[in-house]
Motif scaffolding. Structure first.
Motif, mmCIF file in Angstrom:
data_model
loop_
_atom_site.group_PDB
_atom_site.id
_atom_site.type_symbol
_atom_site.label_atom_id
_atom_site.label_comp_id
_atom_site.label_asym_id
_atom_site.label_seq_id
_atom_site.Cartn_x
_atom_site.Cartn_y
_atom_site.Cartn_z
ATOM 1 N N GLY A 67 11.506 -10.980 42.537
ATOM 2 C CA GLY A 67 10.382 -11.832 42.872
ATOM 3 C C GLY A 67 9.800 -12.507 41.651
ATOM 4 O O GLY A 67 10.504 -12.856 40.702
ATOM 5 N N GLU A 213 11.808 -10.050 53.383
ATOM 6 C CA GLU A 213 10.690 -10.865 53.842
ATOM 7 C C GLU A 213 10.200 -11.735 52.698
ATOM 8 O O GLU A 213 9.913 -11.227 51.611
ATOM 9 N N ASP A 214 10.134 -13.033 52.937
ATOM 10 C CA ASP A 214 9.701 -13.990 51.910
ATOM 11 C C ASP A 214 10.501 -13.830 50.618
ATOM 12 O O ASP A 214 9.957 -13.907 49.513
ATOM 13 N N GLY A 215 11.797 -13.565 50.779
ATOM 14 C CA GLY A 215 12.688 -13.463 49.632
ATOM 15 C C GLY A 215 12.715 -12.125 48.939
ATOM 16 O O GLY A 215 13.463 -11.948 47.965
#
Length: 295
Positions: A67, A213-215
């Motif tokens: 992230g 989720e979301d990368g």
């Protein structure tokens, strides 16, 4: 080992049962049977105390673990494998690091989350799993919300894994060999193939396929496999196992970065880097089998 009144009965039971595996030690499949709680050391070179080398945000992991803030990596010392090509041998084999209390590790976990890390990533946790479990439970009680990554070599006891059930969000085993000769010679663990198969099956039972989720990975199984020189057929056998016996949706990182380290140059087969064509053949086989590939 001190337990807190804040623990539930189940939490206390799990910590106590995990610690009982240290004396006589049968924490991993080597079953050294030494009294680690009494200061004796087994194959891993560790006694009963928790030891770490370093910690901090790590940006070299898979993108789904990194992230923006990095993976909150805690490098633990010692290892229950004896990989003659180990790329972290100063930490895993020579055990360079320092002893810490479980409370210090809890504070490290909370600090890493506060710094924006996407997860808490315990590297080579197996020999210290009872302390890791206690640290996770304590950190959760203090508000830790980041996923926990169990970043291991796959040489795991199913008995231990079942004690961890519910406390590990992401299992990340590095599946090395299915060839018993290679495992005996290069890992010093002839039974590694059957052990790692049982371990990965149990890991997947607990957390299922990797959820993103979301990368960012939130829960599930992420398998690493380092393609070794001259071992393409063995690598393909590992890929087939994942596709046929774990899940066709298994998320796998087919890695190309092998280089001869530690004692590798003593063994002609692994005294060179993996070629691009060897890696490509394994990568393409995994793609053809429909596995989800880390890029």
């Amino acid at each position: 080992m001190q337990t807190s009144g804040a623990f539930t009965d189940d939490e206390r039971r799990r910590i106590e049962q995990a610690c009982e595996l240290l004396a006589p030690c049968r924490l991993c499949p080597r079953t050294c049977h030494v009294n680690r709680l009494g200061g004796q050391v087994g194959f891993c070179g560790l006694g009963g105390r928790m030891t770490i080398s370093s910690y901090g945000p790590h940006f070299g992991e898979e993108s789904v673990l990194v992230g923006v803030g990095g993976s909150g990596t805690v490098f633990l010392t010692g290892c229950n494998l004896g990989c003659l090509f180990c790329q972290n041998y100063e930490i895993s084999i020579h055990r360079e690091g320092r002893e810490v209390e479980v409370g210090q590790v809890v504070r490290i976990m909370l600090e890493l989350e506060e710094r924006g890390c996407a997860n808490i990533n315990f590297v080579t946790p197996t020999p210290q799993a009872p302390r890791v479990l206690e640290a996770i439970i304590r950190a959760r009680k203090r508000g830790l919300g980041a996923p926990i990554v169990y970043n291991c070599g796959g040489y795991e006891s199913v008995e231990l894994l079942r004690l961890l059930d519910g406390y590990i969000d992401i299992y990340m085993p590095d599946v090395k060999f299915f060839d018993r000769h290679l495992a005996a010679e290069l890992l010093r663990a002839e039974d590694y193939p059957e052990v790692v198969k049982a371990a990965v099956l149990e890991m997947h039972r607990q957390v299922s396929d990797l959820a993103i989720e979301d990368g960012l990975a939130t829960r599930g199984l992420l398998v690493r496999h380092l393609v070794m020189p001259g071992a393409v057929d063995d690598s393909k056998a590992i890929i087939d196992f994942l596709a046929d016996q774990i899940s066709p949706n298994t998320y796998v990182n087919v890695m190309a970065q092998y280089r001869p380290e530690h004692q590798a140059r003593r063994f002609p087969q692994i005294a060179r880097r993996t070629s691009r064509s060897e890696w490509r053949e394994v990568h393409d086989h995994a793609k053809a089998r429909g596995l989800r590939l880390a890029e």
